[in-house]
Write a protein that holds these residues in place. Structure first.
Motif, PDB file in Angstrom:
ATOM      1  N   ILE A 105       0.869  -1.213  -0.140  1.00 21.05           N
ATOM      2  CA  ILE A 105      -0.142   0.199  -0.135  1.00 21.05           C
ATOM      3  C   ILE A 105       0.704   1.123   0.024  1.00 21.05           C
ATOM      4  CG2 ILE A 105      -1.625   1.367   1.252  1.00 21.05           C
ATOM      5  CD1 ILE A 105      -3.035  -1.226   2.299  1.00 21.05           C
ATOM      6  N   LYS A 106       1.815   1.439   0.898  1.00 17.04           N
ATOM      7  CA  LYS A 106       2.611   2.439   1.182  1.00 17.04           C
ATOM      8  C   LYS A 106       3.522   2.902  -0.299  1.00 17.04           C
ATOM      9  CE  LYS A 106       2.358   3.285   6.063  1.00 17.04           C
ATOM     10  NZ  LYS A 106       3.388   3.407   7.291  1.00 17.04           N
ATOM     11  N   PRO A 107       4.305   1.728  -0.695  1.00 13.52           N
ATOM     12  CA  PRO A 107       5.010   2.139  -1.639  1.00 13.52           C
ATOM     13  C   PRO A 107       4.355   2.427  -3.217  1.00 13.52           C
ATOM     14  CG  PRO A 107       5.235  -0.495  -0.863  1.00 13.52           C
ATOM     15  CD  PRO A 107       4.632   0.383   0.080  1.00 13.52           C
ATOM     16  N   GLN A 108       3.000   1.755  -3.335  1.00 10.30           N
ATOM     17  CA  GLN A 108       2.512   2.071  -4.404  1.00 10.30           C
ATOM     18  C   GLN A 108       1.667   3.236  -4.468  1.00 10.30           C
ATOM     19  OE1 GLN A 108       0.271  -0.729  -6.767  1.00 10.30           O
ATOM     20  NE2 GLN A 108       1.353  -2.665  -5.840  1.00 10.30           N
ATOM     21  N   ALA A 109       1.437   4.034  -3.300  1.00 12.12           N
ATOM     22  CA  ALA A 109       0.967   5.377  -3.089  1.00 12.12           C
ATOM     23  C   ALA A 109       2.019   6.455  -3.349  1.00 12.12           C
ATOM     24  CB  ALA A 109       0.488   5.514  -1.320  1.00 12.12           C
ATOM     25  N   ILE A 110       3.247   6.054  -2.862  1.00  5.90           N
ATOM     26  CA  ILE A 110       4.267   6.663  -3.050  1.00  5.90           C
ATOM     27  C   ILE A 110       4.589   6.572  -4.758  1.00  5.90           C
ATOM     28  CG2 ILE A 110       6.847   7.093  -2.983  1.00  5.90           C
ATOM     29  CD1 ILE A 110       6.605   6.295  -0.163  1.00  5.90           C
ATOM     30  N   GLU A 111       4.582   5.401  -5.466  1.00 11.84           N
ATOM     31  CA  GLU A 111       4.744   5.320  -6.717  1.00 11.84           C
ATOM     32  C   GLU A 111       3.723   6.213  -7.694  1.00 11.84           C
ATOM     33  OE1 GLU A 111       4.389   1.865 -10.326  1.00 11.84           O
ATOM     34  OE2 GLU A 111       4.263   1.482  -8.111  1.00 11.84           O
ATOM     35  N   TRP A 112       2.513   6.325  -7.066  1.00  6.54           N
ATOM     36  CA  TRP A 112       1.281   7.069  -7.722  1.00  6.54           C
ATOM     37  C   TRP A 112       1.735   8.380  -7.625  1.00  6.54           C
ATOM     38  CZ3 TRP A 112      -4.346   6.339  -5.994  1.00  6.54           C
ATOM     39  CH2 TRP A 112      -5.167   7.015  -6.788  1.00  6.54           C
ATOM     40  N   GLY A 119       3.664  13.237 -14.864  1.00 11.81           N
ATOM     41  CA  GLY A 119       2.975  13.517 -15.882  1.00 11.81           C
ATOM     42  C   GLY A 119       2.279  12.206 -16.809  1.00 11.81           C
ATOM     43  N   ARG A 120       2.360  10.994 -15.895  1.00 10.13           N
ATOM     44  CA  ARG A 120       2.097   9.918 -16.380  1.00 10.13           C
ATOM     45  C   ARG A 120       0.835   9.129 -15.716  1.00 10.13           C
ATOM     46  NH1 ARG A 120       6.343   6.832 -19.143  1.00 10.13           N
ATOM     47  NH2 ARG A 120       7.870   8.275 -19.900  1.00 10.13           N
ATOM     48  N   LYS A 121       0.185   8.274 -16.222  1.00 14.63           N
ATOM     49  CA  LYS A 121      -0.885   7.650 -15.713  1.00 14.63           C
ATOM     50  C   LYS A 121      -0.452   6.386 -14.719  1.00 14.63           C
ATOM     51  CE  LYS A 121      -4.243   8.613 -19.258  1.00 14.63           C
ATOM     52  NZ  LYS A 121      -5.211   7.967 -20.354  1.00 14.63           N
ATOM     53  N   PHE A 122      -1.170   6.019 -13.720  1.00  6.07           N
ATOM     54  CA  PHE A 122      -0.695   5.258 -12.811  1.00  6.07           C
ATOM     55  C   PHE A 122      -2.066   3.990 -12.688  1.00  6.07           C
ATOM     56  CE2 PHE A 122       1.087   3.038  -9.353  1.00  6.07           C
ATOM     57  CZ  PHE A 122       0.125   2.786  -8.340  1.00  6.07           C
ATOM     58  N   GLN A 146      -4.195   6.154   1.068  1.00 10.28           N
ATOM     59  CA  GLN A 146      -2.706   6.142   1.755  1.00 10.28           C
ATOM     60  C   GLN A 146      -2.189   7.422   0.904  1.00 10.28           C
ATOM     61  OE1 GLN A 146      -0.644   4.925   4.304  1.00 10.28           O
ATOM     62  NE2 GLN A 146       0.197   6.690   3.692  1.00 10.28           N
ATOM     63  N   LEU A 147      -2.308   7.676  -0.357  1.00 12.77           N
ATOM     64  CA  LEU A 147      -2.029   8.734  -1.078  1.00 12.77           C
ATOM     65  C   LEU A 147      -2.405   9.974  -0.487  1.00 12.77           C
ATOM     66  CD1 LEU A 147      -0.458  10.058  -3.584  1.00 12.77           C
ATOM     67  CD2 LEU A 147      -2.504   9.530  -5.036  1.00 12.77           C
ATOM     68  N   VAL A 206      -3.906   8.360 -13.407  1.00 13.12           N
ATOM     69  CA  VAL A 206      -3.765   9.629 -12.943  1.00 13.12           C
ATOM     70  C   VAL A 206      -3.621  10.634 -14.058  1.00 13.12           C
ATOM     71  CG1 VAL A 206      -2.283  11.465 -11.928  1.00 13.12           C
ATOM     72  CG2 VAL A 206      -2.437   9.235 -10.802  1.00 13.12           C
ATOM     73  N   VAL A 207      -4.640  11.539 -14.318  1.00 11.42           N
ATOM     74  CA  VAL A 207      -4.716  12.301 -15.626  1.00 11.42           C
ATOM     75  C   VAL A 207      -4.021  13.643 -15.537  1.00 11.42           C
ATOM     76  CG1 VAL A 207      -6.446  13.378 -17.208  1.00 11.42           C
ATOM     77  CG2 VAL A 207      -6.815  11.354 -15.795  1.00 11.42           C
ATOM     78  N   ALA A 208      -2.954  13.714 -16.400  1.00 13.16           N
ATOM     79  CA  ALA A 208      -2.452  15.093 -16.566  1.00 13.16           C
ATOM     80  C   ALA A 208      -3.178  16.240 -16.646  1.00 13.16           C
ATOM     81  CB  ALA A 208      -1.135  14.973 -17.674  1.00 13.16           C
ATOM     82  N   GLU A 209      -2.809  17.257 -15.827  1.00  8.08           N
ATOM     83  CA  GLU A 209      -3.588  18.311 -16.074  1.00  8.08           C
ATOM     84  C   GLU A 209      -3.086  19.454 -17.034  1.00  8.08           C
ATOM     85  OE1 GLU A 209      -3.172  20.416 -12.165  1.00  8.08           O
ATOM     86  OE2 GLU A 209      -4.755  19.156 -11.370  1.00  8.08           O
TER      87      GLU A 209
END
Length: 209
Positions: A105-112, A119-122, A146-147, A206-209
């Motif tokens: 959970i924590k590493p993937q939240a940081i990866e996100w 500027g990429r999608k996760f 977590q994010l 994650v959609v780039a703004e």
């Protein structure tokens, strides 16, 4: 930490990512290294006087995932191969998968957060194609929560440093709050805003703004 990057593709930004990490963390005597096989963390030894974060097959997302694990690992853990952890491979039963997801959970939240800064999608990775069916949506909610907690209370220091470096280098988006409700709502069978549809189900993007 070994985790598959099934959705990743090698790309031309990888050399810049390697250079960025290595320059950002010179004071930690640690280098990001493109590997030919499974990812692994290797502490300095008689052959290599520096620590190595080896990521898989030139995949940008694999590099971010391995860096996220490094950002969480404490000083003593960083002196051990793969931080002293044993990896339970693909093919996990339900109990093993639940344990796997807890520590991811924590590493993937940081990866996100890294992915968003670049500027990429996760997409979350449950990494169990040949085992028990993961609760992908439940895991996604946990990573999203977590994010949000990190955004509200602060990221680990090395993670925060690299988020800023990624944003400066790639400059395509800024870290912005994504309401958790957006990550879990499914209306009329369509993926909600910020979520991309894949063959394996709904994964947060994650959609780039």
């Amino acid at each position: 930490m070994k985790i598959a990057s099934h959705h990743a593709k090698p790309d031309s930004d990888v050399p810049a990512l390697i250079a960025l990490f290595n320059s950002t963390f010179e004071d930690f005597n640690t280098r990001l290294v493109l590997g030919d096989d499974e990812p692994i963390y290797l502490p300095a030894d008689g052959e290599k006087p520096y620590h190595q974060i080896v990521f898989a097959h030139g995949f940008f997302s694999s590099a971010l995932h391995e860096i996220a694990h490094w950002c969480i690992a404490g000083e003593k853990r960083r002196l051990l191969e793969d931080y002293g952890y044993w990896y339970c491979p693909d093919g996990r039963d339900a109990a093993q998968q639940a344990d796997f997801e807890k520590v991811e959970i924590k590493p993937q939240a940081i990866e996100w957060a890294f992915t968003e800064a670049a500027g990429r999608k996760f997409q979350v990775s449950t990494d169990n194609l040949n085992g028990a069916e993961p609760d992908r949506e439940g895991f996604t909610r946990n990573v999203a929560a977590q994010l949000e907690a990190y955004k509200a209370n602060g990221f680990p220091p090395r993670a925060e440093r690299f988020i800023q470096a990624l944003s400066s280098e790639f400059g395509k988006s800024k870290l912005s709050a994504l309401p958790i409700s957006k990550a879990t709502d499914k209306a009329a069978g369509n993926a909600p805003t910020g979520v991309e549809r894949s063959e394996t189900g709904y994964g947060i993007g994650v959609v780039a703004e």
